[in-house]
Motif scaffolding. Structure first.
Motif, PDB file in Angstrom:
ATOM      1  N   ILE A  23     -14.598  -2.228  -2.374  1.00 31.65           N
ATOM      2  CA  ILE A  23     -12.847  -2.692  -1.245  1.00 31.65           C
ATOM      3  C   ILE A  23     -12.281  -1.618  -0.207  1.00 31.65           C
ATOM      4  O   ILE A  23     -12.693  -0.479   0.075  1.00 31.65           O
ATOM      5  CB  ILE A  23     -11.337  -1.923  -3.100  1.00 31.65           C
ATOM      6  CG1 ILE A  23     -11.651  -0.614  -2.800  1.00 31.65           C
ATOM      7  CG2 ILE A  23     -11.787  -2.930  -3.733  1.00 31.65           C
ATOM      8  CD1 ILE A  23     -10.832   0.073  -4.037  1.00 31.65           C
ATOM      9  N   GLN A  27      -6.442   0.453   0.031  1.00 30.84           N
ATOM     10  CA  GLN A  27      -5.284  -0.413  -0.671  1.00 30.84           C
ATOM     11  C   GLN A  27      -5.688  -0.776  -1.566  1.00 30.84           C
ATOM     12  O   GLN A  27      -4.523  -1.806  -1.728  1.00 30.84           O
ATOM     13  CB  GLN A  27      -6.547  -1.408   0.442  1.00 30.84           C
ATOM     14  CG  GLN A  27      -7.056  -1.164   2.322  1.00 30.84           C
ATOM     15  CD  GLN A  27      -5.889  -1.596   3.216  1.00 30.84           C
ATOM     16  OE1 GLN A  27      -5.000  -2.859   2.840  1.00 30.84           O
ATOM     17  NE2 GLN A  27      -5.644  -0.834   3.804  1.00 30.84           N
ATOM     18  N   VAL A  28      -5.302   0.286  -2.897  1.00 32.81           N
ATOM     19  CA  VAL A  28      -5.651  -0.174  -4.072  1.00 32.81           C
ATOM     20  C   VAL A  28      -5.499   0.219  -4.802  1.00 32.81           C
ATOM     21  O   VAL A  28      -6.190   1.041  -5.168  1.00 32.81           O
ATOM     22  CB  VAL A  28      -6.509  -1.517  -4.375  1.00 32.81           C
ATOM     23  CG1 VAL A  28      -6.209  -1.798  -5.341  1.00 32.81           C
ATOM     24  CG2 VAL A  28      -6.999  -2.296  -3.705  1.00 32.81           C
ATOM     25  N   ASP A  29      -3.774   0.118  -5.613  1.00 35.86           N
ATOM     26  CA  ASP A  29      -3.791   1.411  -6.972  1.00 35.86           C
ATOM     27  C   ASP A  29      -2.869   0.914  -7.900  1.00 35.86           C
ATOM     28  O   ASP A  29      -2.575   2.118  -8.354  1.00 35.86           O
ATOM     29  CB  ASP A  29      -2.428   1.687  -5.568  1.00 35.86           C
ATOM     30  CG  ASP A  29      -1.167   1.700  -5.635  1.00 35.86           C
ATOM     31  OD1 ASP A  29      -1.037   0.160  -6.397  1.00 35.86           O
ATOM     32  OD2 ASP A  29      -0.529   2.424  -5.248  1.00 35.86           O
ATOM     33  N   LYS A  79      -6.152   6.018  -4.732  1.00 35.43           N
ATOM     34  CA  LYS A  79      -6.774   5.090  -3.263  1.00 35.43           C
ATOM     35  C   LYS A  79      -7.977   5.962  -2.259  1.00 35.43           C
ATOM     36  O   LYS A  79      -7.923   5.300  -1.797  1.00 35.43           O
ATOM     37  CB  LYS A  79      -5.428   6.020  -2.611  1.00 35.43           C
ATOM     38  CG  LYS A  79      -4.137   5.439  -3.234  1.00 35.43           C
ATOM     39  CD  LYS A  79      -2.662   5.641  -2.266  1.00 35.43           C
ATOM     40  CE  LYS A  79      -1.790   5.913  -3.065  1.00 35.43           C
ATOM     41  NZ  LYS A  79       0.016   5.605  -1.919  1.00 35.43           N
ATOM     42  N   ARG A 108      -2.253  -4.745  -7.129  1.00 34.13           N
ATOM     43  CA  ARG A 108      -1.245  -3.689  -6.299  1.00 34.13           C
ATOM     44  C   ARG A 108      -1.898  -3.111  -4.772  1.00 34.13           C
ATOM     45  O   ARG A 108      -2.356  -2.081  -5.447  1.00 34.13           O
ATOM     46  CB  ARG A 108      -0.444  -3.135  -7.235  1.00 34.13           C
ATOM     47  CG  ARG A 108       1.103  -2.732  -6.030  1.00 34.13           C
ATOM     48  CD  ARG A 108       2.471  -1.714  -7.346  1.00 34.13           C
ATOM     49  NE  ARG A 108       1.422  -0.611  -7.269  1.00 34.13           N
ATOM     50  CZ  ARG A 108       1.177  -0.039  -8.634  1.00 34.13           C
ATOM     51  NH1 ARG A 108       2.420  -0.580  -9.466  1.00 34.13           N
ATOM     52  NH2 ARG A 108       0.938   1.122  -9.234  1.00 34.13           N
ATOM     53  N   LYS A 109      -0.628  -4.016  -3.788  1.00 34.27           N
ATOM     54  CA  LYS A 109      -1.278  -2.834  -2.632  1.00 34.27           C
ATOM     55  C   LYS A 109      -0.952  -1.672  -2.864  1.00 34.27           C
ATOM     56  O   LYS A 109      -0.308  -1.495  -2.190  1.00 34.27           O
ATOM     57  CB  LYS A 109      -1.818  -3.722  -2.006  1.00 34.27           C
ATOM     58  CG  LYS A 109      -2.587  -4.385  -1.401  1.00 34.27           C
ATOM     59  CD  LYS A 109      -2.410  -5.829  -0.314  1.00 34.27           C
ATOM     60  CE  LYS A 109      -3.805  -6.597  -0.627  1.00 34.27           C
ATOM     61  NZ  LYS A 109      -3.623  -7.588   0.650  1.00 34.27           N
ATOM     62  N   SER A 110      -1.069  -1.088  -2.087  1.00 35.85           N
ATOM     63  CA  SER A 110      -0.833   0.473  -1.689  1.00 35.85           C
ATOM     64  C   SER A 110       0.102   0.279  -0.881  1.00 35.85           C
ATOM     65  O   SER A 110       0.244  -0.448   0.463  1.00 35.85           O
ATOM     66  CB  SER A 110      -2.058   1.916  -1.038  1.00 35.85           C
ATOM     67  OG  SER A 110      -2.895   1.688  -2.209  1.00 35.85           O
ATOM     68  N   SER A 111       1.486   0.996  -0.815  1.00 38.96           N
ATOM     69  CA  SER A 111       2.217   1.365   0.142  1.00 38.96           C
ATOM     70  C   SER A 111       2.254   2.519   1.673  1.00 38.96           C
ATOM     71  O   SER A 111       1.117   2.669   1.110  1.00 38.96           O
ATOM     72  CB  SER A 111       3.564   0.834   0.061  1.00 38.96           C
ATOM     73  OG  SER A 111       3.646   1.745  -1.323  1.00 38.96           O
TER      74      SER A 111
END
Length: 111
Positions: A23, A27-29, A79, A108-111
């Motif tokens: 990944i 980008q992914v949390d 993260k 769910r993608k990190s903001s």
């Protein structure tokens, strides 16, 4: 994604298999989904899903089996994680390997 013990070299009876996903850092949390047996699976021995982040266990499910056919999975991912590994483990009974799946996966993608 899933596992049924069948490889290009034939039946793999080790009782586990894994899939690695690289990944993009940060980008992914979170990852969630349903871990369970394929509908056509006739034998349902103790099986579990282990999720690793960069080689370290971050989630280990309870067993699914004849009593509990599926579980909802929801776990956070740091993260800085670069590789997520999904490891499927199962008991092998009578040389039959069940089809086990991780489906309805949501990331769910990190903001």
């Amino acid at each position: 994604m899933g596992s049924n013990g069948i490889t290009i070299d034939g039946l793999d009876k080790r009782g586990y298999s894994s899939l690695d996903y690289t990944i993009i850092k940060g980008q992914v949390d979170n990852i969630s989904g349903i871990f369970g047996f394929d509908d056509n699976t006739k034998i349902k021995p103790n099986s579990k899903l282990i999720i690793l982040a960069d080689g370290k266990i971050i989630f280990e499910s309870k067993y699914i089996n004849d009593i509990t056919n599926s579980l909802e999975i929801n776990t956070d991912i740091k993260k800085e994680t670069k590789v997520i590994t999904f490891r499927f483990e199962t008991e092998i009974k009578s040389d039959v390997i069940p089809s086990i799946l991780f489906v309805d996966i949501k990331v769910r993608k990190s903001s």
